[in-house]
Design a protein around this motif. Structure first.
Motif, mmCIF file in Angstrom:
data_model
loop_
_atom_site.group_PDB
_atom_site.id
_atom_site.type_symbol
_atom_site.label_atom_id
_atom_site.label_comp_id
_atom_site.label_asym_id
_atom_site.label_seq_id
_atom_site.Cartn_x
_atom_site.Cartn_y
_atom_site.Cartn_z
ATOM 1 N N ASN A 88 0.841 -1.112 0.040
ATOM 2 C CA ASN A 88 -0.032 0.205 -0.022
ATOM 3 C C ASN A 88 0.860 1.359 -0.126
ATOM 4 O O ASN A 88 0.597 2.147 -0.699
ATOM 5 C CB ASN A 88 -0.972 0.072 1.182
ATOM 6 C CG ASN A 88 -2.206 -1.074 1.059
ATOM 7 O OD1 ASN A 88 -2.548 -1.563 0.129
ATOM 8 N ND2 ASN A 88 -2.723 -1.458 2.246
ATOM 9 N N LEU A 89 2.109 1.187 0.817
ATOM 10 C CA LEU A 89 2.867 2.318 0.839
ATOM 11 C C LEU A 89 3.707 2.634 -0.496
ATOM 12 O O LEU A 89 3.687 3.540 -1.011
ATOM 13 C CB LEU A 89 3.680 2.465 2.094
ATOM 14 C CG LEU A 89 4.704 3.567 2.215
ATOM 15 C CD1 LEU A 89 3.929 4.993 2.506
ATOM 16 C CD2 LEU A 89 5.513 3.305 3.569
ATOM 17 N N ASN A 90 4.395 1.601 -0.703
ATOM 18 C CA ASN A 90 5.251 1.652 -1.781
ATOM 19 C C ASN A 90 4.547 1.867 -3.166
ATOM 20 O O ASN A 90 5.064 2.638 -4.084
ATOM 21 C CB ASN A 90 6.101 0.331 -1.954
ATOM 22 C CG ASN A 90 7.037 0.089 -0.683
ATOM 23 O OD1 ASN A 90 7.012 1.035 0.078
ATOM 24 N ND2 ASN A 90 7.817 -0.910 -0.394
ATOM 25 N N MET A 91 3.502 1.362 -3.499
ATOM 26 C CA MET A 91 2.873 1.360 -4.703
ATOM 27 C C MET A 91 1.939 2.452 -4.725
ATOM 28 O O MET A 91 1.808 3.210 -5.790
ATOM 29 C CB MET A 91 2.202 -0.049 -4.966
ATOM 30 C CG MET A 91 2.901 -1.054 -5.325
ATOM 31 S SD MET A 91 4.476 -0.990 -6.131
ATOM 32 C CE MET A 91 3.650 -0.357 -7.609
ATOM 33 N N GLY A 92 1.239 2.738 -3.637
ATOM 34 C CA GLY A 92 0.267 3.811 -3.440
ATOM 35 C C GLY A 92 1.157 5.001 -3.369
ATOM 36 O O GLY A 92 0.696 6.014 -4.266
ATOM 37 N N GLY A 93 2.026 5.270 -2.815
ATOM 38 C CA GLY A 93 2.811 6.658 -2.992
ATOM 39 C C GLY A 93 3.463 6.704 -4.025
ATOM 40 O O GLY A 93 3.415 7.878 -4.676
ATOM 41 N N LEU A 94 4.121 5.780 -4.994
ATOM 42 C CA LEU A 94 4.470 5.854 -6.157
ATOM 43 C C LEU A 94 3.415 6.122 -7.132
ATOM 44 O O LEU A 94 3.685 7.358 -8.025
ATOM 45 C CB LEU A 94 5.147 4.629 -6.624
ATOM 46 C CG LEU A 94 5.748 4.489 -8.174
ATOM 47 C CD1 LEU A 94 6.606 5.488 -8.067
ATOM 48 C CD2 LEU A 94 6.313 3.050 -8.413
ATOM 49 N N MET A 95 2.323 5.879 -7.201
ATOM 50 C CA MET A 95 1.311 6.271 -8.181
ATOM 51 C C MET A 95 1.091 7.758 -7.631
ATOM 52 O O MET A 95 0.628 8.412 -8.674
ATOM 53 C CB MET A 95 -0.035 5.269 -7.801
ATOM 54 C CG MET A 95 -1.221 5.604 -8.815
ATOM 55 S SD MET A 95 -0.901 5.466 -10.608
ATOM 56 C CE MET A 95 -1.205 3.626 -10.567
ATOM 57 N N ASN A 96 0.759 8.134 -6.652
ATOM 58 C CA ASN A 96 0.327 9.328 -6.316
ATOM 59 C C ASN A 96 1.501 10.300 -6.791
ATOM 60 O O ASN A 96 1.260 11.221 -7.374
ATOM 61 C CB ASN A 96 0.316 9.689 -4.982
ATOM 62 C CG ASN A 96 -0.967 8.977 -4.441
ATOM 63 O OD1 ASN A 96 -1.802 9.159 -4.843
ATOM 64 N ND2 ASN A 96 -1.033 8.667 -3.003
ATOM 65 N N ALA A 97 2.679 9.916 -6.690
ATOM 66 C CA ALA A 97 4.084 10.793 -7.389
ATOM 67 C C ALA A 97 3.883 10.936 -8.762
ATOM 68 O O ALA A 97 4.045 11.799 -9.153
ATOM 69 C CB ALA A 97 5.243 10.349 -6.655
ATOM 70 N N LEU A 98 3.689 9.857 -9.551
ATOM 71 C CA LEU A 98 3.634 9.773 -10.688
ATOM 72 C C LEU A 98 2.518 10.644 -11.340
ATOM 73 O O LEU A 98 2.633 11.396 -12.422
ATOM 74 C CB LEU A 98 3.593 8.344 -11.370
ATOM 75 C CG LEU A 98 4.800 7.657 -11.386
ATOM 76 C CD1 LEU A 98 4.316 6.065 -11.556
ATOM 77 C CD2 LEU A 98 5.809 7.766 -12.316
ATOM 78 N N GLU A 99 1.433 10.588 -10.648
ATOM 79 C CA GLU A 99 0.334 11.358 -11.071
ATOM 80 C C GLU A 99 0.522 12.933 -10.881
ATOM 81 O O GLU A 99 0.336 13.639 -11.672
ATOM 82 C CB GLU A 99 -0.919 11.068 -10.149
ATOM 83 C CG GLU A 99 -1.613 9.950 -10.798
ATOM 84 C CD GLU A 99 -2.338 10.329 -12.077
ATOM 85 O OE1 GLU A 99 -3.312 11.150 -12.305
ATOM 86 O OE2 GLU A 99 -1.912 9.731 -13.254
#
Length: 317
Positions: A88-99
């Motif tokens: 949740n942290l690693n992928m959710g945070g990455l998706m937010n940053a990419l957005e």
């Protein structure tokens, strides 16, 4: 890079990266963000939970950022203890940053790792492009992250870039839950106790890099001519490969009475066994001129000198 927002600014890499970026680009041109308040950085800073995509977007926009360096993540051994939270942290945070990078048209960097490889990957001179079937949640996160960054570049034109870091050794940041952290802790224990008990078995080779080389690699890649980048995301980079007894032998050149024994941690040993012995950095060398300055001997000398200085300064204060 002109105005940079850094997530995970109080982490293993971020805590040193922010200072390096500020020396190069200016203190007021780097915004340090983390989920907690820290005193490590003097300059623009903000509390940020990377799971809050709107807050990240607003911070980057208000700061006028043209670059986001996304460092916030859970490390390998810690992630294995809580895999759902890690995903949740690693992928959710990455998706937010990419957005944020997509919507604000920012240049983007996030690190991958040798953890993205698995037991079926060639162990020696691991190619840039090869099978990646990791057996840890951290590794799964890293492979998914590499693919996600490629996707955002191909579909949306986001200028995504990244490297696969080996184990990183630093005198600034204490060990923080990584499998390769024994190569940091051993120096601390050598000075404090003259002895170290390794949780990694003898003859277990892993790629390593001294932090100054890692920080320079980030800057060099981000400043590279984009037309030269074939791979863009997750370039193999490395500086040295060694196993525990070799680093112990190097320490004894400076601390002759130093001793080491072993009490292998099965979880971290299993993770280490699934990783390559040494990876091939040819693509990084050819596409953006990667070059490491520190080998094991040079790193050991500098680590011990810096840690001794820290110990003396702490004792005086």
């Amino acid at each position: 890079m002109k105005k940079i927002i850094v997530t995970g600014a109080l982490g293993q890499i971020g805590s040193e990266l922010v200072g390096t970026l500020r020396e190069k680009y200016g203190v007021d041109r780097v915004l340090a963000t983390d989920i907690r308040q820290g005193t490590e950085h003097s300059g623009p800073s903000a509390i940020l939970d990377v799971m809050d995509g709107k807050a990240m977007h607003d911070l980057a926009k208000d700061f006028g950022a043209d670059t986001i360096i996304h460092m916030a993540a859970l490390l390998s051994a810690t992630a294995e203890k809580n895999p759902l939270f890690a995903w949740n942290l690693n992928m959710g945070g990455l998706m937010n940053a990419l957005e944020v990078a997509r919507t604000l048209d920012l240049q983007f960097f996030t690190p991958s790792s040798i953890g993205a490889f698995g037991p079926d990957t060639p162990k020696n001179n691991t190619p840039q492009d090869t099978i990646q079937r990791p057996t840890t949640m951290y590794g799964v996160n890293k492979v998914a992250g590499e693919l996600l960054c490629d996707y955002y570049h191909q579909k949306y034109g986001v200028d995504t870039r990244g490297v696969r870091f080996p184990g990183l050794v630093s005198y600034v940041t204490p060990p923080g839950g990584g499998t390769t952290d024994y190569a940091v802790d051993i120096y601390y224990k050598a000075i404090a106790d003259g002895h170290y008990t390794s949780y990694i078995a003898q003859d277990t080779y892993m790629d390593m890099m001294y932090m100054p080389d890692a920080l320079q690699a980030i800057i060099d890649l981000m400043e590279a001519d984009s037309t030269r980048l074939v791979h863009r995301n997750a370039f193999n980079i490395t500086a040295m490969s060694f196993e525990p007894s070799q680093i112990a032998a190097e320490i004894r050149k400076h601390i002759p009475h130093f001793t080491m024994d072993y009490a292998v941690d099965p979880m971290r040993q299993a993770i280490a066994d699934s990783w390559p012995n040494r990876i091939d950095p040819t693509a990084a060398v050819q596409e953006w001129g990667f070059k490491a300055q520190y080998d094991l001997a040079k790193m050991t000398t500098d680590m011990l000198e810096k840690l001794q200085q820290k110990r003396i300064t702490k004792a005086i204060s």
